[in-house]
Design a protein around this motif. Structure first.
Motif, PDB file in Angstrom:
ATOM      1  N   ARG A   1      -2.903  -9.683 -11.325  1.00  0.00           N
ATOM      2  CA  ARG A   1      -2.899  -8.265 -11.707  1.00  0.00           C
ATOM      3  C   ARG A   1      -1.491  -7.690 -11.677  1.00  0.00           C
ATOM      4  O   ARG A   1      -1.115  -6.888 -12.536  1.00  0.00           O
ATOM      5  N   LEU A   2      -0.693  -8.085 -10.677  1.00  0.00           N
ATOM      6  CA  LEU A   2       0.685  -7.610 -10.630  1.00  0.00           C
ATOM      7  C   LEU A   2       1.488  -8.092 -11.831  1.00  0.00           C
ATOM      8  O   LEU A   2       2.226  -7.315 -12.452  1.00  0.00           O
TER       9      LEU A   2
ATOM     10  N   TRP B   1       0.825  -1.209   0.000  1.00  0.00           N
ATOM     11  CA  TRP B   1       0.000   0.000   0.000  1.00  0.00           C
ATOM     12  C   TRP B   1       0.858   1.258   0.000  1.00  0.00           C
ATOM     13  O   TRP B   1       0.549   2.229  -0.686  1.00  0.00           O
TER      14      TRP B   1
ATOM     15  N   ASP C   1      -7.291 -11.815  -8.577  1.00  0.00           N
ATOM     16  CA  ASP C   1      -6.141 -12.188  -7.774  1.00  0.00           C
ATOM     17  C   ASP C   1      -5.048 -11.130  -7.898  1.00  0.00           C
ATOM     18  O   ASP C   1      -4.753 -10.642  -8.999  1.00  0.00           O
ATOM     19  N   VAL C   2      -4.442 -10.790  -6.769  1.00  0.00           N
ATOM     20  CA  VAL C   2      -3.396  -9.766  -6.768  1.00  0.00           C
ATOM     21  C   VAL C   2      -2.210 -10.206  -7.618  1.00  0.00           C
ATOM     22  O   VAL C   2      -1.618  -9.400  -8.344  1.00  0.00           O
TER      23      VAL C   2
ATOM     24  N   PRO D   1      -5.052  -3.233  -4.246  1.00  0.00           N
ATOM     25  CA  PRO D   1      -5.083  -4.698  -4.089  1.00  0.00           C
ATOM     26  C   PRO D   1      -6.487  -5.266  -4.042  1.00  0.00           C
ATOM     27  O   PRO D   1      -6.672  -6.456  -4.301  1.00  0.00           O
ATOM     28  N   THR D   2      -7.491  -4.444  -3.714  1.00  0.00           N
ATOM     29  CA  THR D   2      -8.869  -4.918  -3.601  1.00  0.00           C
ATOM     30  C   THR D   2      -9.676  -4.591  -4.850  1.00  0.00           C
ATOM     31  O   THR D   2     -10.899  -4.581  -4.812  1.00  0.00           O
TER      32      THR D   2
END
Length: 270
Positions: free
Chosen positions: A179-180, A162, A175-176, A170-171
């Motif tokens: 996306r990353l 954050w 899935d994080v 992240p929300t």
């Protein structure tokens, strides 16, 4: 103060800077310095990424400073030559000629210039593009070394997504990790292609964008700097996000392994 000096360097070094341009640069440099101070002084993140993951931003700053100072001294040498300016010019000419091979970014920048451009201007564009692109590549290689061999950013302590990625939610859904990795791949692809695409786009839009306007010293310095530095920054951002995704995946794997081990112990005890 460093950001203020950085933004004002071309106007301070190049002697042909007009009074109006100098005033505008002073305002922009003060604004950039104030925004940087607010960002780093505040406790909560807003725009700047990787604030607490040194030395990524430090690396970008020194690379940008090296590009701007070198190009400013070379441009200054066209009117007020000294030993330093002559040495930098020869160094840049050697880099430009070494990288100026078919289909290279430097060759595309040179071909971007119109056919009626002055020979001295084309030589200056080759020198500026060679120096800026070489420094950008050196910045990328240094950061890759930090990631692969020195364990960035784990060696700086716990990584807070954050705080270091304020523009990444992240929300936001999904899935994080996915996306990353998607954002990392997009940044790496754009960072790799933009040095090739920008000259081609300018050449294609030559009717609307006059490449000969790069003859202005300030325009030459900032255009060549942005052409090389911004794609390199995107490439580094992609590498950093990919590294963070790997760290999150490793942490998940360890957590799942510990959970399976605890479950196994519980079953054995029963």
């Amino acid at each position: 103060m460093l950001i203020v000096i950085l933004v004002a360097t071309p106007s301070l070094v190049v002697p042909s800077t007009g009074a109006d341009t100098a005033q505008i640069v002073i305002v922009l440099s003060l604004l950039a310095g104030f925004m940087t101070f607010i960002e780093y002084y505040g406790k909560y993140p807003s725009i700047i990424e990787f604030r607490f993951a040194p030395p990524l931003n430090r690396c970008k700053f020194f690379a940008l400073a090296a590009i701007l100072f070198s190009l400013s001294m070379i441009v200054r040498g066209t009117t007020d030559p000294t030993g330093w300016t002559d040495g930098l010019t020869q160094f840049g000419r050697g880099l430009g000629e070494a990288i100026d091979f078919p289909y290279s970014p430097v060759r595309l920048v040179v071909l971007m210039m119109p056919a009626n451009a002055d020979v001295a201007l084309i030589d200056m564009v080759r020198i500026a593009s060679g120096i800026s692109y070489t420094f950008s590549l050196a910045m990328i290689l240094y950061f890759v070394t930090l990631v692969r061999f020195l364990g960035w950013p784990a060696r700086s302590g716990a990584f807070n997504v954050w705080v270091n990625l304020p523009l990444f939610d992240p929300t936001g859904g999904g899935d994080v990790l996915h996306r990353l990795r998607r954002d990392a791949g997009l940044n790496i692809v754009l960072g790799s292609l933009l040095p090739f695409l920008i000259p081609a786009a300018v050449r294609a839009a030559s009717n609307a964008i006059d490449p000969i306007s790069i003859a202005n010293p300030q325009t030459l310095i900032w255009t060549m700097t942005a052409w090389a530095f911004l794609p390199a920054s995107m490439f580094m951002r992609g590498i950093a996000m990919s590294r963070i995704a790997d760290m999150i995946e490793d942490k998940r794997r360890r957590a799942y392994a510990e959970g399976d081990a605890m479950t196994g112990k519980g079953l054995q005890s029963a």
